[in-house]
Design an enzyme around this catalytic site. Structure first.
Site: not given
Lengths: 392, 378
Positions: A132-133, A165, A247, A376
């Site tokens: 993803y990131s 991960s 997730e 956030e």
């Protein structure tokens, strides 16, 4: 089926089939079974426990039996979960395939994709990681730039992921890629591919905990067959968001503290081997007491959330609330445990400290409110989608 | 059992919600307060509560009640909290009704029908100090003829000045902080020697100081065992704490709702203030706290209804967590309202006041968290 009869039978089966070793509390990450092609079992009991549970489909009790699941109803699944907890039995398999990809495939996958991947996930044969990131796409995930070009019978993937991960231990990856550079959210697709494909390399990242669960993952002309696209081309963001909900649900489980019922009780037990004045600090005790209230209330919230989810009553954005609350709670837990441990908890590699287990877990917990979307971002989602507050 | 309201309970909630919003809104509280109403609640409204069957929610069907549980009582209490309705429901319908569950048939036959028909309301007289310490009982009950003579003082007794029956915890043996030697009595509100002095509290409710000067009661006024009343009292307190927790969730939820409505409307710098992330994040945090509290409260109610062992622990968690959530809702509510949050014209301050009273009732968050820590062995 009568639920109480199911409970009695389940209890008896678990009693007869869960090895004694698998009823011990989890002490470290090594006690978790992750499965995969290169599965490492910490003991024969761990392997046996996985096999027995997988045979019944109970690694994924509410998935359909056709895909390796147990075919249980929501109520039966809850009973099974309660009986596993009552016995103190360990989770037989920890898996991003179970907690993240599986639900997305069940909803968006083709029949062929479900039949290929889900049973292997259920049996722990394939270990998955999440692409993803990216360096330039963190909280603004949809800004991702890893490209997948249409080359007729395959996509050609180039780019870089980060915070992947266990990428170095995974067999397959589910990956967000850009298939239309002119669009943002509507130019993203969701691909599955084998980590043994040519052109993939991984580099573990040393973290403040001294451990390296996260990796950088590089794609250099990786060929991905067309049939590995999940959902429609350029509609991967919908799949991505759905998976993120799962997730977040998984990460919120950190708030449960591995079934530990009371932080003060745990600290008291830890202190018994080396009697000292740890819990004589009334202010620390008071903080632990209030923490125990929140932790117990969050356990109830988790039960309620799962029940509502299974009944289709949960707000679609509720995983954000769960993730936010559970991770903030877990950070407080480890902060208090460090306080309770005093100078003992500062030891980094001694045997008696379990190789600095307390300190490393404390440091690791700091990632909880970042990974899977920061606190956030979760608060933004709650404010917008649940509370309906106006956008600026 | 799933941890959410079932279909029947949702129907009950919807009907309680519309009834209360219609008949018992915050305007109702304001009119009682501004008239300095000496009763502290509307007897007309209580009659309508009774007609709805609310006073008998926890009374067994065999005794003419609805035979429902703490989940259902909590549904009504949450709406009471949401509307800040002055009502003897908690003290009578939960406190006294639960106490009578351990009473002799004679006592039950005397009071259940009176409560069911609205002829009687009741209350509990537990606290003697400024903080809730239910073991800390100095009020004495001495044998006298075939019965007992009660002498001592109680305080923070909700509706004490108009109660027809008062459940009094008294000491028949042991020392002030001991759990043995505690006995519970059902005392007539108009008994000779019983004086109730009502005090107006910050939320406009009336709580009394009770003075008992040689109040004579019959032997069958005892609820539970003589000297062994602690367990009975604990059960009553569990019910009352769960009830207060449900009311706190209603207070918190409504305080948040009116605050959200305000920050959506109020404009500064040309935009609604609710569009500012500084407020959005705090509002989202508050929402999370209230949801978690609501789950803890429902869990406690279900466990009480299932008579699950250790349900008292769930009740401690529920009341403590609901106190945290309601207190945050009030503080953030006033702050997010800005200057008008300080005015009597706006309702948010009323929620802050009611929340403060409920926080003290049957033990505050600190007290209950401390008790939970003791049960957890530290």
């Amino acid at each position: 089926m009568d639920l109480e009869k199911f409970r009695t039978e389940t209890r008896a089966w678990l009693q007869a089939n869960c090895p004694a070793e698998m009823r011990e509390p989890v002490r470290s990450d090594a006690d978790y079974c992750w499965g995969g092609r290169r599965a490492v079992f910490s003991s024969p009991a761990q392997q046996q426990w996985l096999q027995r549970m997988a045979e019944r489909g109970w690694t994924v009790p509410d998935w359909p039996t056709a895909y390796g699941g147990g075919g249980l109803s929501a109520a039966e699944t809850k009973v099974l979960r309660e009986e596993i907890a009552a016995l103190g039995a360990r989770q037989p398999l920890k898996s991003f395939g179970i907690s993240m990809l599986g639900p997305a495939l069940l909803k968006y996958g083709t029949e062929a994709q479900k039949r290929e991947h889900l049973p292997r996930i259920a049996r722990g044969e394939i270990r998955w990681c999440q692409g993803y990131s990216e360096p330039g796409a963190g909280s603004d995930l949809a800004a991702l730039s890893t490209r997948a070009e249409d080359r007729g019978d395959h996509f050609l993937v180039n780019g870089q992921k980060v915070w992947t991960s266990y990428a170095d231990k995974a067999d397959w990856i589910f990956c967000l890629v850009r298939t239309d550079p002119k669009e943002k959210h509507k130019g993203i697709s969701f691909l599955l591919f084998d980590m043994e494909s040519n052109g993939i390399s991984t580099r573990p990242i040393q973290l403040i905990s001294g451990q390296s669960p996260f990796c950088e993952t590089f794609f250099d002309d990786v060929k991905v067959p067309k049939e590995n696209l999940v959902g429609e081309l350029n509609r991967g963001w919908e799949v991505a968001k759905y998976l993120l909900g799962h997730e977040r649900e998984m990460i919120s489980g950190f708030g449960l503290g591995d079934g530990q019922s009371s932080i003060g009780k745990a600290a008291r037990q830890a202190a018994e081997t080396a009697p000292d004045e740890r819990l004589d600090d009334p202010l620390l005790r008071a903080q632990m007491a209030v923490f125990d209230v929140r932790a117990a209330a969050f356990r109830a919230m988790t039960e309620r959330f799962i029940d509502e989810l299974k009944a289709g009553r949960a707000h679609p954005a509720q995983p954000s609330m769960m993730k936010y609350y559970g991770t903030e709670l877990n950070k407080i837990r480890h902060t208090l445990l460090m306080s309770a441990g005093g100078s003992d908890a500062l030891e980094w590699d001694s045997t008696r400290s379990g190789g600095g287990a307390a300190a490393r877990a404390w440091l690791r917990s700091k990632a909880n409110s970042i990974e899977g979307g920061t606190s956030e971002i979760q608060l933004n989602i709650i404010a917008k989608h649940i509370l309906g507050l106006p956008t600026a | 059992m799933p941890l959410y309201l079932d279909d029947d309970q949702i129907i009950m909630r919807d009907s309680a919600r519309s009834f209360m919003a219609d008949q018992a809104s915050v305007a109702h509280l304001r009119s009682l307060r501004d008239a300095a109403d000496p009763t502290g609640f509307s007897t007309d409204l209580w009659k309508r509560f009774v007609e709805m069957g609310f006073s008998g929610i926890l009374i067994p069907e065999a005794d003419g009640g609805m035979g429902l549980g703490h989940v259902e009582a909590g549904i009504v209490l949450e709406e009471i909290g949401r509307n800040l309705t002055p009502s003897p429901f908690l003290s009578t319908g939960v406190g006294v009704v639960t106490a009578l569950g351990s009473a002799t048939p004679m006592l039950r036959e005397r009071w259940y029908p009176a409560i069911l028909t609205g002829r009687a309301i009741g209350t509990l007289a537990i606290d003697e100090g400024t903080k809730h310490h239910p073991e800390r009982i100095a009020l004495k009950a001495e044998r006298s003829g075939k019965g007992f003579r009660l002498s001592g003082e109680k305080r923070f007794v909700q509706h004490g000045h108009v109660a027809d029956v008062v459940i009094v915890s008294a000491r028949t043996g042991g020392d002030v902080d001991e759990r043995s030697g505690v006995t519970l009595f059902a005392v007539d509100g108009n008994a000779a020697g019983l004086t109730a002095t009502p005090q107006r509290l910050l939320d406009a409710s009336l709580a009394s100081r009770l003075t008992l000067e040689g109040v004579e009661v019959e032997a069958d006024a005892v609820i539970g065992e003589v000297d062994g009343g602690w367990d009975t009292l604990s059960g009553i307190l569990d019910a009352c704490r769960a009830a207060a927790a449900a009311e706190l969730v209603g207070v918190a939820d409504a305080a948040m709702a009116i605050t959200l409505a305000y920050i959506r409307e109020r404009r500064q710098f040309g935009v609604p203030v609710g569009s500012f992330q500084a407020l959005q994040h705090r509002a989202a945090h508050l929402y999370s706290e209230i949801e978690v509290a609501r789950a803890a409260v429902l869990k406690a109610q279900q466990r009480l209804d299932a008579k699950a062992p250790g349900a008292g622990r769930d009740v401690l968690v529920a009341k403590a967590m609901a106190g945290l959530a309601a207190s945050l809702a009030a503080r953030e509510g006033v702050q997010m309202h800005g200057g008008v949050g300080m005015t009597d014209d706006y309702d948010i301050g009323l929620y802050m006041k009611r929340g403060r009273v409920l926080e003290e009732l049957f033990g505050d968050t600190n007290r209950l968290a401390d008790r939970l820590a003791q049960l957890n062995g530290y």
